[in-house]
Design an enzyme around this catalytic site. Sequence first.
Site, PDB file in Angstrom:
ATOM      1  N   GLU A  56       1.137  -1.244  -0.179  1.00 47.16           N
ATOM      2  CA  GLU A  56       0.215  -0.076  -0.067  1.00 47.16           C
ATOM      3  C   GLU A  56       1.171   1.319  -0.169  1.00 47.16           C
ATOM      4  OE1 GLU A  56      -3.046  -0.411  -0.411  1.00 47.16           O
ATOM      5  OE2 GLU A  56      -3.558  -2.577  -0.089  1.00 47.16           O
ATOM      6  N   CYS A 120      -7.427  -1.179   8.375  1.00 48.31           N
ATOM      7  CA  CYS A 120      -6.473  -1.330   7.651  1.00 48.31           C
ATOM      8  C   CYS A 120      -5.537   0.039   6.899  1.00 48.31           C
ATOM      9  CB  CYS A 120      -6.372  -2.419   6.373  1.00 48.31           C
ATOM     10  SG  CYS A 120      -6.232  -4.391   6.953  1.00 48.31           S
ATOM     11  N   HIS A 139      -0.344  -6.195   2.511  1.00 51.61           N
ATOM     12  CA  HIS A 139      -1.843  -6.725   2.487  1.00 51.61           C
ATOM     13  C   HIS A 139      -1.386  -7.886   1.947  1.00 51.61           C
ATOM     14  CE1 HIS A 139      -5.401  -3.393   2.998  1.00 51.61           C
ATOM     15  NE2 HIS A 139      -5.498  -4.909   3.745  1.00 51.61           N
TER      16      HIS A 139
END
Length: 180
Positions: A56, A120, A139
């Site tokens: 991410e 998250c 992730h």
Amino acid sequence: ELEKLGLRDDVDLHVYEVPVEYQTVQRLIPALWKKHSPQLVVHVGVSGMATTVTLEKCGHNVGYKGLDNCHFCPGSQCCVEGGPECIDSIIDMDTVCKRVSALGLDVTVTISKDAGRYLCDFTYYTSLYQSRGRSAFIHVPPLGKPYTAEQLGRALQAIIEEMLGVLEHSEDKINCQHEH
């Protein structure tokens, strides 16, 4: 699995399980940064939609509407009131992705700019805000869909070591520039 494998010898690895609770995240993340003063914090979250290991790039401040495991949602629907809409990690995820992909592991690594506006993303933004960008979020798909714990552990080990290398290289360049 990563705790079993470890990282290179000059890295202290601390593993914590963060509950899926907004209020706990708001307390715990700053406390961990204060306790350890780490060079980097890497968060790992399971996504039922993920089919790859996903790096991410950024965390988002607003848009949190889903209830957590305590049936709570922040009334403001944001992480940090008055904080920037988005905070990017100082880690160059494109470089990390390319380098890890070139290692030939049996795991596919991809990039994302949206960690999902749930715990998250909330955790990532909270950590990025606390650390001025010295955080990362990865992730992973659920175990067995398609990767084993061993495959994910090796992938996380390689990714984190590349992240540390990228971070150290960028700090060397900054330090070099200050000396001239």
